[in-house]
Design an enzyme around this catalytic site. Structure first.
Site, PDB file in Angstrom:
ATOM      1  N   ASP A 176       8.838  -5.199   7.860  1.00  0.00           N
ATOM      2  CA  ASP A 176       7.739  -4.255   8.110  1.00  0.00           C
ATOM      3  C   ASP A 176       7.743  -3.726   9.546  1.00  0.00           C
ATOM      4  O   ASP A 176       6.981  -4.180  10.397  1.00  0.00           O
ATOM      5  CB  ASP A 176       6.388  -4.897   7.775  1.00  0.00           C
ATOM      6  N   ASP A 224       0.919 -11.227   6.496  1.00  0.00           N
ATOM      7  CA  ASP A 224       1.525 -10.414   5.438  1.00  0.00           C
ATOM      8  C   ASP A 224       2.788  -9.710   5.915  1.00  0.00           C
ATOM      9  O   ASP A 224       3.465  -9.060   5.113  1.00  0.00           O
ATOM     10  CB  ASP A 224       0.516  -9.393   4.895  1.00  0.00           C
ATOM     11  N   LYS A 280       9.651   3.032   0.529  1.00  0.00           N
ATOM     12  CA  LYS A 280       8.475   3.012   1.394  1.00  0.00           C
ATOM     13  C   LYS A 280       8.046   4.449   1.648  1.00  0.00           C
ATOM     14  O   LYS A 280       8.789   5.236   2.226  1.00  0.00           O
ATOM     15  CB  LYS A 280       8.775   2.307   2.716  1.00  0.00           C
ATOM     16  N   GLY A 305       0.796  -1.223   0.000  1.00  0.00           N
ATOM     17  CA  GLY A 305       0.000   0.000   0.000  1.00  0.00           C
ATOM     18  C   GLY A 305       0.821   1.262   0.000  1.00  0.00           C
ATOM     19  O   GLY A 305       0.356   2.318  -0.442  1.00  0.00           O
ATOM     20  N   ARG A 306       2.056   1.193   0.510  1.00  0.00           N
ATOM     21  CA  ARG A 306       2.934   2.368   0.463  1.00  0.00           C
ATOM     22  C   ARG A 306       4.380   1.968   0.212  1.00  0.00           C
ATOM     23  O   ARG A 306       5.309   2.652   0.630  1.00  0.00           O
ATOM     24  CB  ARG A 306       2.808   3.192   1.746  1.00  0.00           C
ATOM     25  N   ASP A 358      -2.910   7.124   1.433  1.00  0.00           N
ATOM     26  CA  ASP A 358      -2.264   7.977   0.434  1.00  0.00           C
ATOM     27  C   ASP A 358      -0.922   7.432  -0.048  1.00  0.00           C
ATOM     28  O   ASP A 358      -0.278   8.040  -0.909  1.00  0.00           O
ATOM     29  CB  ASP A 358      -2.074   9.393   0.988  1.00  0.00           C
TER      30      ASP A 358
END
Length: 519
Positions: A280, A270, A125, A104-105, A137
């Protein structure tokens, strides 16, 4: 050494699999593909705040000297040979199936071949919207980017398998964030981290095609992953052998997290690396006072699914999800289940061996397991600072002395005054430990050396990170630079200005005690 803007990049992942080549950034479901082409969205003014020189040397990357190289790090320039993309994957989040997730980013720019022939994925990232951003966003703020940059490198120097961070870049843009999801959003300075790993494939990468019953894609992905990252595995049984290696790598990662007191905070499937890497970095924390029920993630309350003491069991659960994902490729599941069920014994064997190293034991005997359990119970009951306590244990005099002597020796690790019964509990433990240590076959100094290698003296505590972030937001970087130096040398006494407990003010301060997934 080669520059980021002039390198000839490899794109073997996108060459091997079908993807969505449209470049459309509209959030959507992308069935049948493992990635979507995603060009970074330019930022106002990228400036390099930090550069990992040691990692750059290892990869053969020239430090940015012109704006075009800086623009690569900030997402403002894509080299001609790059094929930027966002990966499509799924996952179980907090124990529930979440369906399609994806990067997503994060945007992978390409694969960099180092001088030794190894290939590394370079990923930005915070570089903007992707088809998997959902309602977000795609940006990252300075706060979270500093945390990812510093902790990636800190874990590497602690000897914990991890993704790495090459650079930290400010964007010149402001990003709107609701730090604690409590309806109080505010603008924060934006930033981008370039993170590096042999692969960012995760358990969820395999859950996605399995859930969609895209067995051809699933088999192709498994075969490609084994060929590329586990090439020593050959023959008909290699999928089972591959799963066994993933299981063992994951268990060893959990042992390392326990060794240094690291709490990931959001162990969704994930966020589990197929290579056994820490991946992450979000609402993570090191333990201050030892507490197996501690979670730094506000989203993880009140259940504390991802608390420190539950991480090994959650890894087991996540491995079960991976096993379910690859099961369609096997004729039956009996052997797969049998491998999975070896996890508890494998983990506990490695865990007790690790704790034996932390205590300086020459070998861990069956009777030592009770002593090890007493240590963790005492640390918890007395609210002792984990890192400082084990450092003080290294320096324990051969003659234990009186209760007063023992309490005085470990005083720097106390967060409160001990009650009479707690003082006696500590004395009893240390007396029994000293007797066990004297039974080692080797000299006392050999035990101390083993302990120094297993027990870090410097950890990147949340309150230090918070202070460094606050300074950077004011345009100051003195503490940031000090922490960057200290994390490269965590087992020495060279940075003892940071050898201190969490201060009282940090116990309740936002960003020091509890964080959200946006952290």
């Amino acid at each position: 050494m080669q520059s980021l803007s002039q390198k000839e990049y490899k794109n073997e992942f996108v060459s091997a699999f079908d993807g969505d080549d449209s470049g459309d950034l509209k959030p959507r479901q992308t069935p049948g593909v493992l990635y979507s082409k995603t060009v970074p969205t330019p930022v106002k003014k990228p400036e390099v705040l930090a550069w990992s020189e040691e990692l750059a040397q290892e990869l053969g990357i020239e430090k940015p000297t012109d704006q075009k190289d800086v623009d690569v790090l900030g997402g403002n320039h894509v080299a001609p040979s790059m094929y930027p993309y966002a990966a499509c994957y799924a996952g179980h989040q907090f124990g529930n199936w979440a369906g399609q997730l994806g990067d997503g980013r994060a945007i992978t720019l390409g694969e960099w071949e180092a001088p030794d022939g190894k290939s590394w994925e370079l990923q930005l990232k915070g570089a903007g919207m992707t088809p998997y951003s959902r309602r977000a966003d795609g940006r990252a703020v300075l706060r979270s980017s500093v945390r990812e940059y510093l902790m990636s490198e800190a874990m590497h120097y602690l000897g914990v398998p991890t993704t790495r961070a090459l650079s930290l870049v400010s964007t010149g843009d402001q990003v709107l964030r609701d730090m604690f999801y409590n309806g109080n959003p505010g603008y924060e300075p934006g930033a981008i981290v370039m993170r590096v790993a042999p692969s960012f494939l995760r358990f969820g990468s395999f859950e996605m095609p399995a859930a969609r019953r895209e067995n051809e894609n699933l088999r192709k992905l498994v075969d490609w992953t084994i060929d590329r990252y586990y090439p020593h595995l050959q023959g008909e049984g290699r999928i089972l052998a591959w799963f066994k290696e993933i299981m063992e790598k994951t268990a060893l990662l959990m042992v390392d997290w326990m060794r240094v007191g690291f709490v990931h905070g959001v162990m969704n499937t994930d966020n589990m690396s197929i290579l056994g890497l820490t991946i992450d970095y979000g609402p993570y924390s090191f333990l201050d006072d030892y507490d197996p029920d501690f979670t730094p993630n506000t989203t993880d309350l009140p259940g504390r699914r991802y608390a420190f003491g539950k991480q090994a069991n959650i890894a087991y659960w996540n491995l079960g999800c991976l096993a379910s994902a690859i099961a369609p490729l096997l004729e039956g599941t009996e052997e797969l289940v049998a491998i999975l069920e070896t996890y508890p014994d494998f983990f506990h064997g490695k865990y007790y061996a690790m704790m034996g190293d932390k205590l300086g034991l020459d070998q861990v005997q069956a009777t030592d397991q009770e002593l090890i359990t007493r240590f963790t119970q005492t640390l918890y009951t007395l609210n002792l600072d984990m890192t400082i306590f084990f450092q003080l244990l290294i320096d324990l005099p051969q003659e234990v002395g009186t209760e007063e002597d023992v309490v005085a020796h470990f005083q720097p690790s106390f967060y409160r005054d001990l009650e009479k019964g707690e003082r006696a509990m500590l004395l009893s433990l240390i007396t029994d430990y000293a007797a066990r240590l004297s039974a080692n076959t080797g000299p006392r100094e050999a035990a101390a050396q083993k302990m120094r290698k297993a027990n870090p003296r410097f950890i990147l505590r949340n309150y230090l990170l918070h202070q460094a972030i606050e300074e950077l937001e004011k345009g100051e970087n003195q503490l940031f630079l000090k922490l960057q130096a200290a994390l490269k040398d965590p087992y020495s006494r060279n940075h003892d200005e940071f050898f201190a407990k969490r201060p009282d003010w940090a116990s309740q301060k936002a960003g020091c005690s509890m964080l959200s997934c946006s952290s």
